[in-house]
Design a protein around this motif. Structure first.
Motif, PDB file in Angstrom:
ATOM      1  N   THR A   1       0.818  -1.221   0.000  1.00 15.96           N
ATOM      2  CA  THR A   1       0.000   0.000   0.000  1.00 15.96           C
ATOM      3  C   THR A   1       0.848   1.266   0.000  1.00 15.96           C
ATOM      4  OG1 THR A   1      -0.168  -0.133   2.427  1.00 15.96           O
ATOM      5  CG2 THR A   1      -1.945  -1.107   1.123  1.00 15.96           C
ATOM      6  N   CYS A   2       2.143   1.112  -0.137  1.00 11.93           N
ATOM      7  CA  CYS A   2       3.029   2.280  -0.182  1.00 11.93           C
ATOM      8  C   CYS A   2       2.933   2.959  -1.549  1.00 11.93           C
ATOM      9  CB  CYS A   2       4.470   1.832   0.084  1.00 11.93           C
ATOM     10  SG  CYS A   2       5.677   3.163   0.003  1.00 11.93           S
ATOM     11  N   ILE A   3       2.838   4.271  -1.541  1.00  9.34           N
ATOM     12  CA  ILE A   3       2.835   5.059  -2.777  1.00  9.34           C
ATOM     13  C   ILE A   3       4.232   5.625  -2.984  1.00  9.34           C
ATOM     14  CG2 ILE A   3       1.769   6.959  -4.052  1.00  9.34           C
ATOM     15  CD1 ILE A   3      -0.165   4.713  -3.320  1.00  9.34           C
ATOM     16  N   VAL A   4       4.806   5.352  -4.138  1.00 13.53           N
ATOM     17  CA  VAL A   4       6.145   5.844  -4.465  1.00 13.53           C
ATOM     18  C   VAL A   4       6.015   6.936  -5.512  1.00 13.53           C
ATOM     19  CG1 VAL A   4       8.456   5.226  -5.268  1.00 13.53           C
ATOM     20  CG2 VAL A   4       7.097   3.548  -3.980  1.00 13.53           C
TER      21      VAL A   4
ATOM     22  N   THR B   1       5.272   7.034   0.647  1.00 12.42           N
ATOM     23  CA  THR B   1       4.292   7.366   1.671  1.00 12.42           C
ATOM     24  C   THR B   1       3.175   6.335   1.657  1.00 12.42           C
ATOM     25  OG1 THR B   1       2.838   9.097   2.545  1.00 12.42           O
ATOM     26  CG2 THR B   1       2.888   8.832   0.159  1.00 12.42           C
ATOM     27  N   ASN B   2       2.499   6.200   2.785  1.00 11.34           N
ATOM     28  CA  ASN B   2       1.300   5.366   2.862  1.00 11.34           C
ATOM     29  C   ASN B   2       0.094   6.273   3.032  1.00 11.34           C
ATOM     30  OD1 ASN B   2       3.514   3.302   3.718  1.00 11.34           O
ATOM     31  ND2 ASN B   2       1.700   2.059   3.376  1.00 11.34           N
ATOM     32  N   THR B   3      -1.105   5.674   3.031  1.00  5.84           N
ATOM     33  CA  THR B   3      -2.314   6.462   3.206  1.00  5.84           C
ATOM     34  C   THR B   3      -2.345   7.058   4.598  1.00  5.84           C
ATOM     35  OG1 THR B   3      -3.624   4.632   4.051  1.00  5.84           O
ATOM     36  CG2 THR B   3      -3.574   4.919   1.677  1.00  5.84           C
ATOM     37  N   GLU B   4      -3.380   7.842   4.854  1.00  7.12           N
ATOM     38  CA  GLU B   4      -3.541   8.416   6.176  1.00  7.12           C
ATOM     39  C   GLU B   4      -3.753   7.305   7.198  1.00  7.12           C
ATOM     40  OE1 GLU B   4      -6.757  11.179   6.072  1.00  7.12           O
ATOM     41  OE2 GLU B   4      -5.534  12.744   5.186  1.00  7.12           O
ATOM     42  N   SER B   5      -4.018   7.685   8.424  1.00  2.00           N
ATOM     43  CA  SER B   5      -4.246   6.714   9.488  1.00  2.00           C
ATOM     44  C   SER B   5      -5.508   5.918   9.190  1.00  2.00           C
ATOM     45  CB  SER B   5      -4.389   7.440  10.835  1.00  2.00           C
ATOM     46  OG  SER B   5      -4.637   6.522  11.866  1.00  2.00           O
TER      47      SER B   5
ATOM     48  N   GLU C   1       3.311   7.742 -16.059  1.00  2.00           N
ATOM     49  CA  GLU C   1       3.735   8.967 -16.746  1.00  2.00           C
ATOM     50  C   GLU C   1       4.033  10.090 -15.770  1.00  2.00           C
ATOM     51  OE1 GLU C   1      -0.826   8.844 -16.991  1.00  2.00           O
ATOM     52  OE2 GLU C   1       0.893   7.484 -16.919  1.00  2.00           O
ATOM     53  N   HIS C   2       3.532   9.970 -14.541  1.00  2.00           N
ATOM     54  CA  HIS C   2       3.809  10.975 -13.517  1.00  2.00           C
ATOM     55  C   HIS C   2       4.732  10.437 -12.426  1.00  2.00           C
ATOM     56  CE1 HIS C   2       0.911  13.682 -15.293  1.00  2.00           C
ATOM     57  NE2 HIS C   2      -0.022  12.745 -15.244  1.00  2.00           N
ATOM     58  N   SER C   3       5.390   9.329 -12.710  1.00  2.00           N
ATOM     59  CA  SER C   3       6.335   8.702 -11.772  1.00  2.00           C
ATOM     60  C   SER C   3       5.682   8.330 -10.450  1.00  2.00           C
ATOM     61  CB  SER C   3       7.533   9.637 -11.514  1.00  2.00           C
ATOM     62  OG  SER C   3       8.221   9.915 -12.707  1.00  2.00           O
ATOM     63  N   VAL C   4       4.392   7.950 -10.517  1.00  2.00           N
ATOM     64  CA  VAL C   4       3.681   7.496  -9.321  1.00  2.00           C
ATOM     65  C   VAL C   4       3.459   5.991  -9.437  1.00  2.00           C
ATOM     66  CG1 VAL C   4       1.565   7.675  -7.953  1.00  2.00           C
ATOM     67  CG2 VAL C   4       2.523   9.714  -9.039  1.00  2.00           C
ATOM     68  N   ARG C   5       3.955   5.255  -8.455  1.00  2.00           N
ATOM     69  CA  ARG C   5       3.810   3.802  -8.458  1.00  2.00           C
ATOM     70  C   ARG C   5       3.241   3.355  -7.113  1.00  2.00           C
ATOM     71  NH1 ARG C   5       8.918   4.763  -9.538  1.00  2.00           N
ATOM     72  NH2 ARG C   5       9.677   3.560  -7.751  1.00  2.00           N
ATOM     73  N   VAL C   6       2.539   2.243  -7.130  1.00  2.00           N
ATOM     74  CA  VAL C   6       1.975   1.675  -5.901  1.00  2.00           C
ATOM     75  C   VAL C   6       2.716   0.392  -5.573  1.00  2.00           C
ATOM     76  CG1 VAL C   6      -0.073   0.762  -4.764  1.00  2.00           C
ATOM     77  CG2 VAL C   6      -0.288   2.657  -6.369  1.00  2.00           C
ATOM     78  N   GLY C   7       3.246   0.316  -4.365  1.00  2.00           N
ATOM     79  CA  GLY C   7       3.928  -0.888  -3.908  1.00  2.00           C
ATOM     80  C   GLY C   7       5.435  -0.780  -3.952  1.00  2.00           C
TER      81      GLY C   7
ATOM     82  N   SER D   1       2.307  -5.360  -4.231  1.00  2.00           N
ATOM     83  CA  SER D   1       1.355  -4.318  -4.602  1.00  2.00           C
ATOM     84  C   SER D   1      -0.040  -4.875  -4.335  1.00  2.00           C
ATOM     85  CB  SER D   1       1.500  -3.931  -6.082  1.00  2.00           C
ATOM     86  OG  SER D   1       0.970  -4.946  -6.918  1.00  2.00           O
ATOM     87  N   PRO D   2      -1.076  -4.035  -4.373  1.00  2.00           N
ATOM     88  CA  PRO D   2      -2.427  -4.544  -4.110  1.00  2.00           C
ATOM     89  C   PRO D   2      -2.824  -5.726  -4.988  1.00  2.00           C
ATOM     90  CG  PRO D   2      -2.439  -2.160  -4.030  1.00  2.00           C
ATOM     91  CD  PRO D   2      -1.071  -2.562  -4.496  1.00  2.00           C
ATOM     92  N   ARG D   3      -2.328  -5.794  -6.214  1.00  2.00           N
ATOM     93  CA  ARG D   3      -2.732  -6.866  -7.121  1.00  2.00           C
ATOM     94  C   ARG D   3      -2.153  -8.228  -6.722  1.00  2.00           C
ATOM     95  NH1 ARG D   3      -0.220  -5.105 -12.778  1.00  2.00           N
ATOM     96  NH2 ARG D   3      -1.208  -3.173 -12.115  1.00  2.00           N
ATOM     97  N   HIS D   4      -1.219  -8.238  -5.773  1.00  2.00           N
ATOM     98  CA  HIS D   4      -0.619  -9.499  -5.354  1.00  2.00           C
ATOM     99  C   HIS D   4      -1.434 -10.224  -4.293  1.00  2.00           C
ATOM    100  CE1 HIS D   4       3.144  -7.635  -7.089  1.00  2.00           C
ATOM    101  NE2 HIS D   4       3.039  -8.781  -7.709  1.00  2.00           N
ATOM    102  N   PHE D   5      -2.500  -9.590  -3.800  1.00  2.00           N
ATOM    103  CA  PHE D   5      -3.360 -10.250  -2.829  1.00  2.00           C
ATOM    104  C   PHE D   5      -4.547 -10.902  -3.532  1.00  2.00           C
ATOM    105  CE2 PHE D   5      -1.452  -6.763  -0.256  1.00  2.00           C
ATOM    106  CZ  PHE D   5      -0.723  -7.567   0.604  1.00  2.00           C
ATOM    107  N   LYS D   6      -5.164 -11.852  -2.846  1.00  2.00           N
ATOM    108  CA  LYS D   6      -6.322 -12.531  -3.408  1.00  2.00           C
ATOM    109  C   LYS D   6      -7.423 -11.528  -3.707  1.00  2.00           C
ATOM    110  CE  LYS D   6      -9.676 -16.179  -2.314  1.00  2.00           C
ATOM    111  NZ  LYS D   6     -10.082 -17.185  -1.292  1.00  2.00           N
ATOM    112  N   GLU D   7      -7.705 -10.661  -2.742  1.00  2.00           N
ATOM    113  CA  GLU D   7      -8.655  -9.567  -2.920  1.00  2.00           C
ATOM    114  C   GLU D   7      -8.115  -8.340  -2.205  1.00  2.00           C
ATOM    115  OE1 GLU D   7     -12.733 -10.395  -1.952  1.00  2.00           O
ATOM    116  OE2 GLU D   7     -12.547 -12.494  -2.562  1.00  2.00           O
TER     117      GLU D   7
END
Length: 287
Positions: A114-117, A123-127, A191-197, A202-208
């Protein structure tokens, strides 16, 4: 149902952490009186499940329902803790747990996923609360949060994860979960150098994977929330749904009690009411 199982020991640590939060610990004696009244001292399975319809009113018994008070950070954290307590109570004896974003408790693989790069910044989401449903038959060892983290890391493809943002106010915060959900669904914007994980997760690596919004709301008069209200529109399409501490209102918000069937039904081996009845008999839910 084994009180000493690894999942239940993990849940115990999660609940104990809630009571280290001053705003929650201070409010708990008052909230517990109302909870006991609604659940026949925690012996009524349906009453326990349907606490989701009453969490907003329970929250307000300590005077934290008004906008001026609940906008304070203490009120927001107390609401987050109350939701966390409720969800773990319903999920007691199941393969699911819900925790506050405490580094010592959250599995590292979930934090990584859930880390945003953004460029070189991370960074991660808020609390937010983190829900995890473990696959069946994977535990065998000596309990520790680190051991649980290893189980998730090795079994991510069979693990369900949900991020649950809890806010006391709806109008001021609806755009936040909308944007986070968009980022997680897109898994970034290259294109904006924003990646998740990071670190291979990354979120897609979980079952749901789901992202939900849970609010009191502090506005009090729920009749003001209509299907066409902007705050409602912003969270209508969340992958995990939007919820509040009241009975469900069509096209506006679901009761928090509906979050289990929608996102975490795989945690239960039986229908939820039957599950809670068995948990009460097993002594996992105490008066």
């Amino acid at each position: 149902m084994d009180k000493g199982s690894i999942v239940e020991r993990y849940r115990r640590d999660i609940i104990l952490q809630l009571f280290t939060v001053k705003s929650f610990a201070d409010a708990w004696p008052t909230w517990k009186l109302e909870i006991d009244r609604l659940t026949a001292d925690m012996t009524d399975a349906r009453g326990i499940f349907e606490l989701g319809n009453h969490l907003a009113n329970i929250f307000r018994t300590t005077g934290q329902g008004g906008r001026a008070q609940s906008s304070l950070s203490g009120g927001g954290i107390a609401w987050e803790c109350l939701v966390c307590w409720y969800m773990n109570t319903v999920m007691a004896g199941s393969r699911g747990v819900v925790m506050r974003p405490v580094k010592e408790l959250v599995p590292p693989a979930v934090l990584d996923a859930t880390c945003i790069v953004y460029g070189n910044a991370q960074t991660n989401t808020e609390s937010d609360l983190v829900a995890v449903v473990f696959p069946s038959g994977v535990f065998g060892g000596v309990y520790s949060p680190a051991f649980v983290g290893d189980v998730v890391a090795k079994n991510a493809r069979d693990t369900t994860v949900g991020i649950i943002q809890c806010k006391t106010n709806w109008n001021d915060n609806a755009q936040i979960p909308m944007l986070w959900d968009m980022v997680y669904r897109a898994t970034g914007f290259a294109e904006h150098s924003v990646r998740v994980g990071r670190n291979g997760y990354s979120p897609r690596h979980f079952k749901e994977f789901s992202y939900s919004f849970v609010t009191v709301p502090s506005q009090g008069d729920t009749s003001k929330f209509k299907p066409h209200s902007m705050a409602v529109k912003r969270v209508r399409g969340l992958s995990g749904g939007n919820y509040w501490g009241h009975p469900s209102k069509s096209d506006v918000a679901l009761s928090i009690s509906e979050i289990f069937n929608r996102n975490f039904g795989v945690a239960f081996d039986d229908n939820i009411l039957s599950h809670i009845e068995k948990v009460i008999e097993a002594g996992l839910i105490k008066p």
